[in-house]
Design a protein around this motif. Structure first.
Motif, mmCIF file in Angstrom:
data_model
loop_
_atom_site.group_PDB
_atom_site.id
_atom_site.type_symbol
_atom_site.label_atom_id
_atom_site.label_comp_id
_atom_site.label_asym_id
_atom_site.label_seq_id
_atom_site.Cartn_x
_atom_site.Cartn_y
_atom_site.Cartn_z
ATOM 1 N N ILE A 143 -9.852 0.135 10.687
ATOM 2 C CA ILE A 143 -10.099 1.553 10.969
ATOM 3 C C ILE A 143 -10.433 2.213 9.637
ATOM 4 O O ILE A 143 -9.524 2.532 8.857
ATOM 5 N N PRO A 144 -11.694 2.442 9.335
ATOM 6 C CA PRO A 144 -12.066 3.012 8.032
ATOM 7 C C PRO A 144 -11.772 4.509 7.966
ATOM 8 O O PRO A 144 -11.712 5.198 8.989
ATOM 9 N N GLY A 145 -11.583 4.986 6.745
ATOM 10 C CA GLY A 145 -11.458 6.419 6.513
ATOM 11 C C GLY A 145 -10.061 6.971 6.673
ATOM 12 O O GLY A 145 -9.879 8.194 6.575
ATOM 13 N N ILE A 146 -9.044 6.148 6.938
ATOM 14 C CA ILE A 146 -7.680 6.633 7.142
ATOM 15 C C ILE A 146 -6.733 5.856 6.231
ATOM 16 O O ILE A 146 -6.763 4.636 6.185
ATOM 17 N N ASP A 147 -5.891 6.607 5.499
ATOM 18 C CA ASP A 147 -4.826 5.996 4.698
ATOM 19 C C ASP A 147 -3.574 5.918 5.568
ATOM 20 O O ASP A 147 -3.023 6.950 5.966
#
Length: 347
Positions: A143-147
């Motif tokens: 899931i890109p874009g989430i820390d």
């Protein structure tokens, strides 16, 4: 059905602070704004929505609350040295949004049935999204874009682990409500299944508030259910009544057997509480914030200082106009709208 799904989606994404644009607006706020516009249009086409008991109580609360905040704002403008204008605007917009949402929700036709459907959509969507987020956090799903992690604390899609923990606690409690009021066993099991991912994710946030809430809410829920099963059954004995009676009968036995283990349990609880409060001087910092909030509320003549944060004596001091909150709802309302706002919230 479309509007109900839109409202559930907006509430679901309202805590997705990592998805907001410039930390202001995100998909949750957009969905809620669209739902409000559509609902206002639907109410305009109706001929005189009825003034129900739920709506009248909400209107009384929000009118009193708004009066208290306005009175506090006038007091703050008169006695405060400087204001955090940005936070003031954000807080005011949030109050207006919640007031509009709550009043429009109870104005919907077939309110009880629609609220239950919205709750099911919210809980089911929350269980699915939390499961996906945990899978992403453990690198099972990209899931890109989430820390996902702040050190060892799970963030989910929020920017703060405590924010996500609050979201999980709401999902757990609403799932318990749906399980309690389920029409059949399959519906009850489905509701309990929806609570499982949120309970696990809440523990992963390592939020003290979440753990304390679950430790209090769980036994309270069980006690209320046992009391209900004991005194609201028919003339014929049932499994629920028998189980509840056996639990109440066993209470004296459990209390009698507790003393040998009481001191050990108390020592462990004391050690856990001390370790939690001493971590990063958490207890000392919280008590300082609460003390300052009480002093500010009393210093304003119990009228408050208006919406927004007002605390300045904090651990990481920043220059004006930045201010800080008390991290306690009652104390924050006390500094904003004084005693009237705090008492109206409790009511």
């Amino acid at each position: 059905m479309i509007r109900d799904a839109l409202l559930a989606l907006g509430l679901l994404l309202s805590t997705a602070t990592q998805l907001r644009l410039a930390s202001k607006f995100g998909p949750g706020e957009i969905c809620l704004a669209i739902w409000i516009i559509l609902s206002l249009g639907a109410q305009a086409r109706r001929r005189g929505p009825p003034l129900t008991s739920a709506l009248s109580q909400l209107l009384i609360f929000w009118l009193v609350f708004a009066f208290a905040q306005c009175l506090g704002l006038l007091t703050g403008l008169a006695i405060e040295d400087f204001r955090d204008t940005g936070s003031f605007v954000n807080t005011t917009v949030a109050y207006v949004l919640v007031a509009t949402l709550s009043c429009l929700i109870v104005l919907e036709p077939d309110g009880v049935w629609r609220l239950r459907r919205i709750t099911w959509l919210f809980v089911a969507g929350g269980a699915a999204s939390v499961s996906v987020l945990m899978a992403g956090g453990f690198r099972l799903v990209p899931i890109p874009g989430i820390d996902f992690w702040w050190f060892s604390r799970f963030l989910g899609w929020a920017a703060n682990p405590n924010n996500f923990a609050l979201f999980c606690s709401v999902l757990v409690l609403l799932s318990l409500h749906l399980a309690e009021t389920a029409a059949g066993r399959s519906e009850m099991l489905a509701a309990l299944a929806c609570a499982s991912p949120s309970l696990l994710a809440g523990v992963l946030t390592k939020s003290d508030s979440f753990i304390l809430l679950m430790l209090i809410a769980g036994p309270m829920f069980l006690a209320v259910k046992l009391w209900t099963w004991s005194f609201s059954v028919g003339h014929k004995p049932s499994f629920r009544m028998t189980f509840a009676c056996l639990m109440f009968i066993s209470v004296p036995v459990l209390l009698a057997s507790a003393p040998p283990f009481g001191s050990s349990i108390a020592d462990q609880a004391q050690k856990f509480a001390a370790a939690t409060m001493e971590q990063n001087n958490q207890a000392e910092n919280r008590f300082k914030l609460w003390r300052e909030a009480i002093d500010l509320g009393i210093g304003s003549g119990l009228l408050g200082l208006g919406p927004g944060p007002h605390l300045v004596n904090k651990k990481w001091k920043r220059p004006p106009p930045d201010k800080f909150e008390a991290h306690n709802t009652i104390f924050d309302l006390f500094t904003q709208g004084g005693m009237l706002a705090a008492l109206s919230f409790v009511w």
